[in-house]
Design a protein around this motif. Structure first.
Motif, PDB file in Angstrom:
ATOM      1  N   GLN A 132       0.846  -1.190   0.000  1.00 45.02           N
ATOM      2  CA  GLN A 132       0.000   0.000   0.000  1.00 45.02           C
ATOM      3  C   GLN A 132       0.883   1.242   0.000  1.00 45.02           C
ATOM      4  OE1 GLN A 132      -3.176  -0.121  -0.166  1.00 45.02           O
ATOM      5  NE2 GLN A 132      -4.124   1.581   0.860  1.00 45.02           N
ATOM      6  N   PRO A 133       1.602   1.478  -1.082  1.00 44.67           N
ATOM      7  CA  PRO A 133       2.603   2.534  -1.020  1.00 44.67           C
ATOM      8  C   PRO A 133       2.012   3.936  -1.059  1.00 44.67           C
ATOM      9  CG  PRO A 133       2.537   1.575  -3.208  1.00 44.67           C
ATOM     10  CD  PRO A 133       1.518   0.875  -2.398  1.00 44.67           C
ATOM     11  N   ASP A 134       0.687   4.060  -1.217  1.00 44.44           N
ATOM     12  CA  ASP A 134       0.134   5.403  -1.332  1.00 44.44           C
ATOM     13  C   ASP A 134      -0.053   6.092   0.017  1.00 44.44           C
ATOM     14  OD1 ASP A 134      -1.840   3.264  -1.270  1.00 44.44           O
ATOM     15  OD2 ASP A 134      -3.268   4.906  -1.078  1.00 44.44           O
ATOM     16  N   ILE A 135       0.214   5.414   1.097  1.00 45.28           N
ATOM     17  CA  ILE A 135       0.167   6.108   2.389  1.00 45.28           C
ATOM     18  C   ILE A 135       1.582   6.584   2.681  1.00 45.28           C
ATOM     19  CG2 ILE A 135      -0.231   5.859   4.849  1.00 45.28           C
ATOM     20  CD1 ILE A 135      -2.486   4.125   4.241  1.00 45.28           C
ATOM     21  N   PRO A 136       1.754   7.883   2.759  1.00 39.28           N
ATOM     22  CA  PRO A 136       3.113   8.401   2.877  1.00 39.28           C
ATOM     23  C   PRO A 136       3.809   7.852   4.121  1.00 39.28           C
ATOM     24  CG  PRO A 136       1.527  10.164   2.527  1.00 39.28           C
ATOM     25  CD  PRO A 136       0.744   8.920   2.769  1.00 39.28           C
ATOM     26  N   PRO A 137       5.066   7.427   3.968  1.00 42.84           N
ATOM     27  CA  PRO A 137       5.807   6.913   5.122  1.00 42.84           C
ATOM     28  C   PRO A 137       5.815   7.906   6.276  1.00 42.84           C
ATOM     29  CG  PRO A 137       7.043   6.567   3.105  1.00 42.84           C
ATOM     30  CD  PRO A 137       5.836   7.362   2.728  1.00 42.84           C
ATOM     31  N   LYS A 138       5.822   9.216   5.975  1.00 43.92           N
ATOM     32  CA  LYS A 138       5.866  10.173   7.087  1.00 43.92           C
ATOM     33  C   LYS A 138       4.589  10.081   7.929  1.00 43.92           C
ATOM     34  CE  LYS A 138       4.554  14.133   4.191  1.00 43.92           C
ATOM     35  NZ  LYS A 138       5.047  15.273   3.439  1.00 43.92           N
ATOM     36  N   VAL A 139       3.473   9.730   7.296  1.00 47.47           N
ATOM     37  CA  VAL A 139       2.222   9.580   8.060  1.00 47.47           C
ATOM     38  C   VAL A 139       2.264   8.283   8.870  1.00 47.47           C
ATOM     39  CG1 VAL A 139      -0.289   9.389   7.878  1.00 47.47           C
ATOM     40  CG2 VAL A 139       0.936  10.933   6.364  1.00 47.47           C
ATOM     41  N   LEU A 140       2.824   7.242   8.278  1.00 48.84           N
ATOM     42  CA  LEU A 140       2.965   5.985   9.021  1.00 48.84           C
ATOM     43  C   LEU A 140       3.895   6.166  10.220  1.00 48.84           C
ATOM     44  CD1 LEU A 140       3.191   3.421   6.120  1.00 48.84           C
ATOM     45  CD2 LEU A 140       1.383   3.587   7.821  1.00 48.84           C
ATOM     46  N   GLU A 141       4.975   6.915  10.011  1.00 55.00           N
ATOM     47  CA  GLU A 141       5.905   7.166  11.117  1.00 55.00           C
ATOM     48  C   GLU A 141       5.201   7.891  12.250  1.00 55.00           C
ATOM     49  OE1 GLU A 141       8.685   5.720  11.258  1.00 55.00           O
ATOM     50  OE2 GLU A 141       8.606   5.062   9.182  1.00 55.00           O
ATOM     51  N   LEU A 142       4.383   8.835  11.868  1.00 55.66           N
ATOM     52  CA  LEU A 142       3.650   9.603  12.869  1.00 55.66           C
ATOM     53  C   LEU A 142       2.707   8.678  13.652  1.00 55.66           C
ATOM     54  CD1 LEU A 142       2.862  12.489  13.860  1.00 55.66           C
ATOM     55  CD2 LEU A 142       1.014  12.380  12.202  1.00 55.66           C
ATOM     56  N   ALA A 143       2.026   7.798  12.917  1.00 51.12           N
ATOM     57  CA  ALA A 143       1.112   6.864  13.572  1.00 51.12           C
ATOM     58  C   ALA A 143       1.885   5.975  14.537  1.00 51.12           C
ATOM     59  CB  ALA A 143       0.407   6.017  12.519  1.00 51.12           C
ATOM     60  N   LEU A 144       3.055   5.533  14.107  1.00 48.95           N
ATOM     61  CA  LEU A 144       3.901   4.699  14.974  1.00 48.95           C
ATOM     62  C   LEU A 144       4.291   5.448  16.240  1.00 48.95           C
ATOM     63  CD1 LEU A 144       6.672   2.836  12.972  1.00 48.95           C
ATOM     64  CD2 LEU A 144       5.294   1.969  14.851  1.00 48.95           C
TER      65      LEU A 144
END
Ligand SMILES: C[S@@+](CC[C@H](N)C(=O)[O-])C[C@H]1O[C@@H](n2cnc3c(N)ncnc32)[C@H](O)[C@@H]1O
Length: 744
Positions: free
Chosen positions: A303-315
């Motif tokens: 699912q590459p359309d979720i920006p890694p920076k948003v995933l990092e934030l969620a983490l």
């Protein structure tokens, strides 16, 4: 939906209600918003086996809210049980009387301190929640899931001193996909919440020092606590779906908020996204309970359309035991999280420039032939073209705009498809006006909107109000352009001619009005001076940046043999020439009233059933309102470069529509070069890029600077300066589109 007649009830509840109506403002809004959420869940639940539906109203007073809910839901039918918990016996009596009069046997008035309320005292805890006699005392203990689909606290949280205990207790009572709706007074400063990523937007949250001090002291006299900690703890303990900061204008602007939340654990986030849930990158690693807060980043590959920076934030939020950003708890997967406090977003002052899209989507489709295998990236603008592309069912559409308000407009259109019948959709976006917009927004559209978009539209609800203005198409940049066109046509005595032009039954008739009435009037120097020479006006009204003006000027100068020196007068002539070059073919070759919605809306300020963009057709509505039809759209509030670099894997994009964005850069501009390089990296072999330019030959196609690694070769097509670059073996240069391994 059942309607109850308030006058039919005994005077006691009614008198009590009337006294409070002014003070406890916004309760109907809360009910409208929670009902929209519940109805959407009910629609999705229909596919699964439905269990008992339960509502707990905490601090219910006289039962006003439960009765008022009947404006939005059939309370006796929709809920299997409603529990109203209230401390004061006399109020409980009034409530009982009310429900007895209404004949609603599913409503149970529980006279009890909310801190002690336990749902398991009344409901069996298995998945079926089999009915049990009220107050039977046959408590089945220890069920972990909780069973309430809806919990409401309407102006009661501020009256409960042990608010931590009550919030904890009722959070645990929520069913996994249940919601909690709170409305209450508050005071808070910007500093309290400004570094949080999970509030769902801070629009209007700050209350100034004087009001903070005054209202807090005032309410303390009545044992009502306005300290920020109540709201903060709610937001910490649960996930935020929607949030609003409002003022009770009829009573000295008392600040109040409406907040809709859900359980904060990540398993709940993304459930709401229906089909998208299965692909969620946030799915939880199965295994030990201790692992349950870890994100599985492996999901990113799929699912590459979720920006890694948003995933990092969620983490980061999960590791700190904080809720995820509100975007993760929303019912639709469209809007990607962005940090609305950054200057790159606030620079737009919460205003969109384009209320409609200027570029012809039929031409786009003829050139691009978008189909189910395509992954499309497009500038959002007003969203009209993105919706036209969606009609061809591409695998994915990334809509990108740095201006949050442009994306709010697209989100509203998407929500409109999902929540409204065609007639309402047409009124909103065809005519640009709807007398009931505010109530449609709260009771229908809100369930499909992100928190920020909902805040935005509630604060801008007047845009669609026919009594307050001329509607959607008189807002944004066109707010300056449309009145100016009207005013100018009146000034040169051609108002009637404009009307005739728009009503011309045939092209021949239109052509003769243009040639004999309009064209001579436009040659008035007054018009060319007043309308087209002002840089400020061109930018504000039409979104024409300085760099584009310079291109037009340069083209004009190059048509003379003698070198020309730039002057204000020269620029006026260049723009005048450009305007006439553009208008002449339109009015002599295309029947505007039936074929050209772009010019029609500019002159008329509204669309008609005969003349509108593709997305407004009844067939478009029928297709795009189907369940899941819009699931493939992602809306990024970001720059093109950031989305290309961070949200798209190399070689994954097949179509990019970047409108006239290259005109915003001077030839060889560093950012433009970066943008082209990023496009090149993201594009698949044979990927197509469409851009338009006001210049006769766009600088990008002939640029030979060292900085530009990508040497695009394009082809110019179309009637109205459309450019087509890249794509196809012939037009790919050795250094061009798709460089292969080194970019992977
Ligand atoms: C301002 S009234 C609002 C009533 C109602 N929710 C409405 O919106 O019309 C707040 C209510 O909360 C009740 N309340 C306060 N503390 C309570 C507690 N610990 N347990 C149950 N009810 C409580 C009060 O008695 C009062 O009826």
């Amino acid at each position: 939906m059942s309607q109850s007649d308030p006058s039919a009830h005994s005077p006691a509840p009614r008198q009590h209600d009337m006294k409070r109506e002014k003070l406890l403002k916004g309760r109907e809004d809360l009910l409208a918003i929670v009902s929209a959420q519940l109805l959407l869940r009910a629609e999705r639940d229909d596919l699964e086996t439905r269990k008992r539906r339960i509502w707990v109203d905490v601090g219910g007073g006289t039962g006003y809210n439960i009765e008022a809910m009947s404006k939005f839901l059939d309370v006796p039918k929709f809920f299997d049980a409603v529990y109203m918990v209230e401390l004061v016996p006399s109020l409980c009596e009034i409530a009982r009387e009310r429900f007895c009069e209404l004949g609603w046997t599913n409503v149970h008035v529980i006279c009890q301190d909310a801190r002690a309320f336990r749902l398991e005292d009344y409901e069996l805890p298995d998945s079926g929640y089999a009915s049990s006699p009220v107050n039977s005392g046959q408590a089945q203990r220890g069920h972990e899931e909780g069973g309430a689909d809806l919990i409401t606290l309407s102006y009661s949280l501020s009256m409960i001193p042990d608010f931590h205990a009550v919030i904890d207790r009722f959070s645990n009572l929520l069913s996994p996909h249940g919601i909690i709706g709170v409305i209450d007074f508050y005071v808070q400063s910007e500093a309290d919440a400004s570094d949080r990523t999970y509030t769902g937007g801070l629009f209007g949250r700050h209350v100034n020092y004087l009001s903070r001090t005054l209202w807090r002291a005032w309410f303390e006299l009545d044992w009502v606590g306005l300290e920020p900690a109540r709201r903060d703890y709610l937001e910490y303990r649960l996930g935020t779906i929607l949030t609003l900061n409002l003022r009770n204008k009829s009573l000295g602007s008392i600040p109040y908020y409406i907040w809709i939340g859900c359980r904060k654990d990540p398993t709940v986030a993304w459930f709401h996204h229906g089909a998208a849930a299965a692909q969620s990158p946030l799915w939880i690693r199965k295994g030990k309970q201790n692992d349950s807060n870890k994100l599985n980043l492996e999901g990113r590959r799929g699912q590459p359309d979720i920006p890694p920076k948003v995933l990092e934030l969620a983490l980061h939020n999960l590791s700190a035991n904080l809720p995820l950003p509100a975007a993760f708890y929303q019912n639709q997967p469209w809007r990607v999280y962005y940090d609305d406090r950054l200057e790159r977003y606030t620079q737009f002052s919460d205003e969109y420039i384009y209320s409609f899209t200027w570029e012809d989507s039929e031409v786009d489709q003829a050139l691009l032939n978008i189909g189910p295998d395509d992954t499309v990236l497009a500038i959002t603008s007003a969203g009209d073209n993105v919706l036209s592309y969606a009609l061809h069912s591409p695998a994915k559409i990334h809509a990108v705009d740095l201006n949050p308000a442009q994306n709010h407009l697209l989100e509203l259109k998407l929500a409109g498809y999902m929540a409204l019948p065609y007639s309402d959709f047409w009124q909103l976006f065809g005519e640009g006006k709807h007398p009931d917009f505010r109530s449609l927004l709260t009771s229908r559209l809100s369930a499909h909107l992100s928190s920020r978009a909902f805040q935005y539209w509630l604060h801008h609800a007047n845009v669609f109000n026919p009594a307050a203005g001329r509607g959607l198409y008189d807002t944004g940049g066109s707010r300056h352009a449309l009145p100016a066109i009207r005013w100018a046509s009146r000034l040169v005595g051609r108002r009637k001619a404009v009307k005739q032009l728009l009503e011309a039954p045939t092209l021949e008739k239109q052509r003769s009005i243009w040639i004999f009435k309009m064209r001579p009037a436009l040659s008035s120097t007054l018009i060319s001076h007043m309308l087209v020479q002002s840089e400020g006006f061109l930018w504000k009204a039409l979104g024409v940046p300085k760099t584009q003006l310079a291109m037009i000027e340069e083209d004009y100068a190059s048509s003379f043999e003698e070198p020309m020196f730039s002057s204000k007068r020269q620029r006026g002539n260049a723009l005048y020439q450009y305007m006439m070059d553009t208008l002449e073919p339109v009015f002599t070759h295309c029947h505007v009233a039936s074929e050209n919605p772009y010019y029609f809306i500019s002159l008329a300020g509204t669309y008609t059933p005969q003349c509108h963009p593709e997305y407004l057709a009844p067939q478009a509505h029928e297709k795009l309102s189907q369940r899941g039809a819009l699931d493939k759209i992602r809306i990024h509030t970001d720059s093109l470069v950031d989305v290309l670099e961070e949200s798209l894997s190399p070689g994954s994009l097949t179509v990019a529509v970047i409108m006239d964005s290259m005109d915003w850069f001077a030839p060889g501009d560093e950012t433009a070069v970066k943008q082209v390089e990023a496009l090149n990296r993201a594009l698949a072999m044979n990927g197509r890029v469409l851009f338009r330019s006001a210049a006769r030959v766009p600088w990008l196609l002939i640029w030979k600077g060292d900085e530009l690694e990508v040497d695009l070769m394009g082809r110019m097509v179309g009637r109205r300066h459309e450019m087509f670059a890249g794509g196809g073996e012939k037009s790919v240069s050795p250094k061009g589109i798709r460089l292969g391994e080194e970019n992977a």
